[in-house]
Motif scaffolding. Structure first.
Motif, PDB file in Angstrom:
ATOM      1  N   LEU A 125       0.824  -1.208   0.000  1.00 43.82           N
ATOM      2  CA  LEU A 125       0.000   0.000   0.000  1.00 43.82           C
ATOM      3  C   LEU A 125       0.859   1.259   0.000  1.00 43.82           C
ATOM      4  O   LEU A 125       0.528   2.253  -0.639  1.00 43.82           O
ATOM      5  CB  LEU A 125      -0.924   0.009   1.220  1.00 43.82           C
ATOM      6  N   VAL A 126       1.951   1.221   0.732  1.00 46.24           N
ATOM      7  CA  VAL A 126       2.862   2.367   0.788  1.00 46.24           C
ATOM      8  C   VAL A 126       3.968   2.210  -0.244  1.00 46.24           C
ATOM      9  O   VAL A 126       4.427   3.185  -0.838  1.00 46.24           O
ATOM     10  CB  VAL A 126       3.465   2.497   2.211  1.00 46.24           C
ATOM     11  N   GLY A 127       4.377   0.973  -0.479  1.00 46.77           N
ATOM     12  CA  GLY A 127       5.457   0.702  -1.424  1.00 46.77           C
ATOM     13  C   GLY A 127       6.712   0.273  -0.687  1.00 46.77           C
ATOM     14  O   GLY A 127       7.195   1.002   0.190  1.00 46.77           O
ATOM     15  N   GLU A 128       7.243  -0.904  -1.026  1.00 45.76           N
ATOM     16  CA  GLU A 128       8.422  -1.411  -0.327  1.00 45.76           C
ATOM     17  C   GLU A 128       9.613  -0.461  -0.439  1.00 45.76           C
ATOM     18  O   GLU A 128      10.369  -0.266   0.521  1.00 45.76           O
ATOM     19  CB  GLU A 128       8.813  -2.789  -0.875  1.00 45.76           C
ATOM     20  N   GLU A 129       9.784   0.151  -1.628  1.00 47.40           N
ATOM     21  CA  GLU A 129      10.922   1.059  -1.813  1.00 47.40           C
ATOM     22  C   GLU A 129      10.794   2.306  -0.948  1.00 47.40           C
ATOM     23  O   GLU A 129      11.769   2.817  -0.418  1.00 47.40           O
ATOM     24  CB  GLU A 129      11.044   1.451  -3.288  1.00 47.40           C
TER      25      GLU A 129
END
Length: 350
Positions: free
Chosen positions: A222-226
């Motif tokens: 949802l937030v982004g792993e990166e």
């Protein structure tokens, strides 16, 4: 020349921190429907972020006048040297009964104190329609993935010597509905209700949301792993915690997440095949896989070093929204900046 690190952090649109799926709304309704049969509330939260991320609605929609115990779980991953200050700060906010626990430690003093403290508080309270009931009913609440089910299983194992019954997992959202009562004590009979993790429908404080994501309370994608990995790097550098240099086989502390992720990808063989403009396959770093490797190292307690400082020890600040910031990390569209040096936020160092 000394390494210069960022004093602000730019992330994707703040709307990624709005996550309130249908099962949460349903779970909250179920919890409210069962309150008449509940004597006490145990709220479980992550000890690494004791001052942020707790659902503010619980106080008004669930806890009410019932005895309330705040259990700060995953103590083994947080800084034990900060517990006294944390307890003092929470007391100022009206949290009189705070226990620090680690479900991995069967000898954990905090775990052993939960049932006796709950029993004492219930017996000293006005149970209203349940005053004649001999059995004690306790609802376990909290945001996702803070260890509610693990606490229940540990208590059942410890006090009844019986097998675990509450489903657990490393990702948020394992428990999706209010469960059947689980017995954890014989005399007096004590039953716990496991409930789904419920976050606030909207997380107004951006950095609090990032900390929730870093501790796996929000789903990574949802937030982004990166983005989460970049915030982790920013946070570690901010606290001058450079344990990641050795853990990730870097030459020195860096402020560019691309360097960290590329190094991890190459040294851990986290590569992927892509086609170039001439339709040939190339091996390139898998930044998403490398990001998860970096994040997992933090979640397993490998990046905190000997001091074991928790996220709460970062000089966290109030975060003005800014649409003027340019994209500087991994080419993500950035609309929110955190880390204004001139002001403080509500979940800061104690």
């Amino acid at each position: 020349m000394a390494q210069q690190f960022r004093t602000t952090f730019t992330i994707v649109n703040k709307n990624v921190l709005h996550w309130f799926p249908g099962h949460m709304a349903k779970g909250l309704k179920q919890m409210q429907d069962k309150l008449k049969g509940v004597d006490c509330i145990i709220e479980v939260h992550d000890a690494r972020i004791p001052l942020s991320g707790r659902n503010p609605n619980f106080k008004f929609t669930i806890s009410g006048v019932r005895p309330h115990i705040l259990v700060l779980n995953k103590r083994d991953l947080a800084g034990k040297d900060l517990e006294r200050d944390t307890r003092s700060r929470l007391l100022q906010d009206g949290n009189e009964h705070v226990l620090f626990t680690s479900c991995k430690d069967q000898k954990c003093r905090g775990i052993k104190q939960i049932v006796p403290l709950a029993t004492k508080l219930i017996c000293a309270s006005d149970r209203y329609n349940r005053s004649e009931e001999k059995e004690l009913s306790i609802m376990v609440i909290g945001v996702p993935n803070v260890g509610k089910s693990s606490v229940i299983n540990t208590l059942r194992n410890l006090r009844l010597r019986k097998a675990s019954v509450a489903a657990v997992g490393a990702k948020p959202g394992i428990t999706r509905a209010v469960q059947t009562r689980i017995k954890v004590n014989e005399d007096p009979p004590v039953y716990l209700l496991d409930t789904p993790g419920i976050v606030a429908p909207s997380i107004a404080n951006v950095e609090a949301g990032l900390r929730l994501a870093l501790c796996a309370t929000l789903q990574d994608h949802l937030v982004g792993e990166e983005v989460i990995a970049d915030y982790l790097l920013y946070s570690l550098n901010k606290r001058k915690n450079f344990r990641y240099v050795d853990e990730m086989n870097l030459e020195e502390p860096v402020d560019d997440i691309r360097i960290v992720l590329a190094t991890i990808a190459v040294k851990k063989n986290k590569m992927k095949r892509v086609r170039d403009s001439s339709n040939q396959y190339l091996q390139v770093p898998d930044l998403r896989a490398a990001s998860y490797h970096f994040i997992r190292a933090f979640r397993e307690g490998k990046l905190e070093g000997r001091q074991g400082k928790s996220l709460m020890s970062t000089p966290h600040l109030r975060h003005p929204f800014s649409s003027q910031e340019s994209t500087i990390h991994l080419q993500f569209p950035s609309t929110v900046t955190v880390g204004d040096q001139s002001s403080r936020m509500n979940d800061d160092e104690t």
